[in-house]
Every structure is written in C-alpha cells, then in structure tokens.
Design a protein around this motif. Structure first.
Motif, short mmCIF file in Angstrom:
data_model
loop_
_atom_site.label_atom_id
_atom_site.label_comp_id
_atom_site.label_asym_id
_atom_site.label_seq_id
_atom_site.Cartn_x
_atom_site.Cartn_y
_atom_site.Cartn_z
N ALA A 47 42.76 25.02 38.10
CA ALA A 47 43.19 26.07 39.00
C ALA A 47 41.96 26.84 39.83
O ALA A 47 40.89 26.30 39.62
CB ALA A 47 44.29 26.92 38.45
N SER A 48 42.31 27.82 40.25
CA SER A 48 41.43 28.70 41.12
C SER A 48 39.91 28.52 41.06
O SER A 48 39.03 28.15 42.00
CB SER A 48 41.87 30.31 41.17
N VAL A 49 39.37 29.06 39.84
CA VAL A 49 37.83 29.12 39.75
C VAL A 49 37.13 27.79 39.84
O VAL A 49 36.45 27.50 40.60
CB VAL A 49 37.42 30.08 38.43
N GLY A 73 53.12 24.71 37.02
CA GLY A 73 52.52 25.84 37.83
C GLY A 73 53.35 25.50 38.96
O GLY A 73 54.26 24.87 39.46
N VAL A 74 53.10 26.41 40.20
CA VAL A 74 53.44 26.48 41.64
C VAL A 74 52.64 25.51 42.55
O VAL A 74 53.02 24.84 43.40
CB VAL A 74 53.97 27.49 41.90
N TYR A 75 51.36 25.62 42.10
CA TYR A 75 50.41 24.87 43.11
C TYR A 75 50.48 23.65 43.12
O TYR A 75 50.40 22.66 43.99
CB TYR A 75 48.80 25.17 42.60
N VAL A 122 44.07 28.17 45.92
CA VAL A 122 43.40 29.10 45.10
C VAL A 122 43.92 30.44 45.39
O VAL A 122 44.69 30.69 46.36
CB VAL A 122 41.65 29.15 45.39
N GLN A 123 43.55 31.39 44.60
CA GLN A 123 43.92 33.04 44.75
C GLN A 123 43.07 33.35 45.72
O GLN A 123 41.96 33.00 45.91
CB GLN A 123 43.93 33.51 43.23
N ASN A 124 43.61 34.43 46.53
CA ASN A 124 42.63 35.13 47.55
C ASN A 124 41.70 35.93 47.01
O ASN A 124 40.55 36.00 47.74
CB ASN A 124 43.38 35.89 48.44
N PRO A 172 53.12 35.55 47.30
CA PRO A 172 52.38 36.19 46.20
C PRO A 172 52.46 35.49 44.81
O PRO A 172 53.54 35.09 44.60
CB PRO A 172 53.26 37.54 46.34
N GLU A 173 51.38 35.68 44.38
CA GLU A 173 51.41 35.13 42.68
C GLU A 173 51.41 36.43 41.96
O GLU A 173 50.46 37.14 41.98
CB GLU A 173 49.93 34.60 42.50
N THR A 174 52.32 36.66 41.23
CA THR A 174 52.63 37.84 40.43
C THR A 174 51.91 37.38 38.91
O THR A 174 51.88 36.22 38.46
CB THR A 174 54.04 38.15 40.22
N1 GLU Z 1 47.22 31.10 40.26
C1 GLU Z 1 46.84 30.30 39.09
C2 GLU Z 1 45.31 30.06 38.53
O1 GLU Z 1 44.62 30.01 39.52
C3 GLU Z 1 47.40 29.01 39.20
C4 GLU Z 1 48.97 29.08 39.51
C5 GLU Z 1 49.83 27.62 39.82
O2 GLU Z 1 49.29 26.74 39.10
O3 GLU Z 1 50.80 27.63 40.31
O4 GLU Z 1 45.14 30.34 37.66
#
Ligand code: GLU
Length: 354
Positions: free
Chosen positions: A107-109, A78-80, A125-127, A155-157
C-alpha cells in the motif's frame, strides 16, 4: 477521430471471444500476487490490452508510450485492490497498445516509492502519503519527484477495530496491548503512529504487529491480537468478513486528539463512520479520514496520460461496480483534497472538460 467500421467491430468481437477461450483475461490472474500462471498456457501474458486495444475514437498509441503498465493497489482484503484491478482493466481494454495489470502491494508508502523508482507506473495511495513523498518529509528521506497526481476518489477512514471481550474502548486502552498497525510500508502504519501520538502514546507503548488487513482480521478472530488499525474506505473487506463471524467494535477517537491531528497534519478531516457501515453495528463511530487518490509516473508521456484519464472517466460504471466507494469517483470532485501537482496529461484532460 476515426469512425470504426462494422468489420472492425466483428474482428474485435471475435478476438475477444478467442482471448476469453484462451484462458482468462490476464489481469485477473495477475491481479493476485500468487496465482499468476495458474492456467499455464503460452500466450496468457499477451491476453491483455493488445488484443482488445483499440477503442471508440481513442488516440493512437504514440511511439514513446509505456506499453506495460503496472498499477499498485494494497492488500487483497482492502478497497484499493478491487478498485485498482478494475481501473487497470479499463486501461487494458481501452488504451491502444497498452497492457495494464492491477497488483496487490503493501500500500501507500511502498507504492509511492516503487512508482518513483520506475518499478510501476500507476498507484493508489493516500493523499497524506502522496504529499509526504513529494515533499520528502516524515517517512521519506528525500523528495520523490517522479510521480504526479491524477484524481482523488473517496475518504479512507481510520478504523480502530476490536472485538468484544478485549476491553479496548478507547485509543488510550491500547497501552500494552497487541495491536496490528498495518502492513510494512502502508499508509495505515503512518496513521496508526500519528493517532497513537495524538492520544499521548507511542508505538513503543503497544505491542505493535505489522499485519495486512486480512492477517489482522484473522488474528483478531483467533484472539491473537486485541485491536487493529485499518485506514480504508468502508466497508473494508477484511472488517466485513470479520463482522459476519465475530462481535466487531469500532473505537471512537477523542475529540481533542482529532483536533490536534487535524492541526498538525493538513490532510486529516473529521469523518464519522455511519452505523450501517457493517453488519450488526448500532452506533456511529467518531474518527478522521484521509483521501484515496491515484498517482501516475512522470515517465508516462502527456498524451498517453491524457488517454488513460479519458478512458477512466468514460468508464466510471466499471469503477463503481468494483466497490461501492468507486461510485465516488467523479470529475467534479477529482481535485478535492489533491495534495500534489497534477500530471500534465491529466491537467489537459480536465481543462478540456471545463
Ligand atoms: N490506505 C491503506 C494504506 O495505504 C490501503 C487501503 C486499501 O487497501 O484499501 O495503508
């Protein structure tokens, strides 16, 4: 502020050279999940920030500072992950007395939960997820009160990825299909569920598979699944790699569904993916996005968080070098889409920059 002497610079340079010879920078070897200790030499675990810890006029470490900082990212494709490792490297190299390590995660959760439990100190994390956690709604049973906001980045599409031949041309086509919905505990999983619902489907209507981006990409390539949801900045490593060897398609969302999503959940915005986002693409994709952001534990004292924020904003070129989406980190937009209260140390840094 102290002026650094040339002798100090010499000692610092020497110690950095010695650290480099001593078997890696620490955070690189620990950045992955499973290659830790590949060098095996003693002392590797100390090769992080302590040796190069001082900086150009930074605040000295306080007694109550958290010495070991774990920064949670996402899967390695991913990008994170590349961004988080770069952010940890900046902290590691520039904050006095602190060792920081970027690690891969679900990731986020799960990042929000682990930060709240004190298992890590910083996370991407995502907003939308940061907000749900702070409020204790949707996938969270009760409010997570131990983290605060730092900055939003890019932005995360929501990318619905498929390959030629699957017959998936719209979200509704997913009914009965084998679909990757992101890793367990990811923000992607949450978005996939909401997007299916907005298009009149539920997770039970598809053959849902919990796969991270890398596994989703391999399974798409091998014909084991028909489509994959990916919530991430573009280009996302996993899709980029797949597009080099397969005829990748991104599926458009329907306008009505996007409108209802944006109405129901505050943090979706409409954001098209440009045709040049990946190799061999020739048209734009209509979709929605949330924002990537960084959160920090409230266990980090205010002056330490101020210092962490300062060194990040003074080393933005390193964030930009890690991934093109890192170019979007800027103090001017750091609060755009911020869904939770700022950490007091971050707030005081922003106030000073006014
Ligand atoms: N936004 C993704 C998520 O929380 C992770 C994105 C990433 O790893 O770049 O599931």
């Amino acid at each position: 502020m102290r002026k650094i002497s040339w002798l100090f610079v010499l000692v610092l340079t020497l110690s950095l050279v010695l650290a480099a010879c001593g078997g890696g920078s620490g955070e690189d070897s620990e950045g992955g999940t499973d290659d830790e200790g590949s060098g095996g030499e003693e002392g590797t675990e100390e090769s992080g920030g302590d040796s190069g810890g001082s900086d150009d006029g930074g605040t000295e470490a306080g007694e109550d500072w958290v010495e070991n900082i774990t920064l949670l990212t996402g899967g390695e494709a991913g990008v994170y992950f590349p961004l988080g490792v770069a952010l940890a490297d900046i902290i590691d190299a520039n904050v006095d007395g602190v060792t920081a390590t970027g690690v891969s995660s679900g990731a986020s959760v799960t990042n929000a939960e682990q930060l709240n439990n004190g298992e890590a100190q910083l996370a991407l994390v995502q907003n939308d997820i940061a907000y749900f956690g702070a409020e204790g709604i949707n996938m969270f049973d009760s409010p997570l009160e131990n983290y605060s906001g730092m900055f939003t980045i890019y932005p995360e599409t929501i990318q619905l990825v498929t390959v030629e031949g699957t017959g998936v041309e719209s979200v509704s086509d997913l009914e009965g299909m084998r679909v990757a919905i992101g890793d367990v505990g990811s923000g992607t999983e949450a978005n996939a569920t909401q997007i299916l619902e907005a298009h009149g489907l539920s997770v039970e209507d598809i053959n849902a598979q919990s796969l991270d981006f890398a596994d989703a990409s391999t399974n798409l390539q091998d014909g084991n699944i028909d489509a994959a949801f990916v919530t991430a900045g573009t280009p996302t490593g996993a899709i980029q790699e797949l597009s080099a060897s397969a005829d990748v398609r991104l599926v458009n969302m329907e306008q009505d569904a996007m409108d209802s999503l944006m109405e129901e959940y505050n943090y979706y915005v409409q954001q098209d993916i440009p045709s040049d986002a990946y190799e061999n693409f020739d048209s734009e994709t209509t979709t929605v996005a949330v924002q990537a952001m960084m959160i920090g534990s409230n266990d980090i004292p205010e002056d330490q968080m101020h210092e962490i924020t300062r060194v990040i904003f003074e080393n933005l070129d390193e964030v930009a070098n890690a991934h093109v989406r890192g170019e979007e980190l800027s103090i001017d937009t750091a609060e755009d889409g911020m869904s939770i209260d700022l950490h007091p140390g971050v707030q005081s840094y922003y106030d000073e920059q006014q």
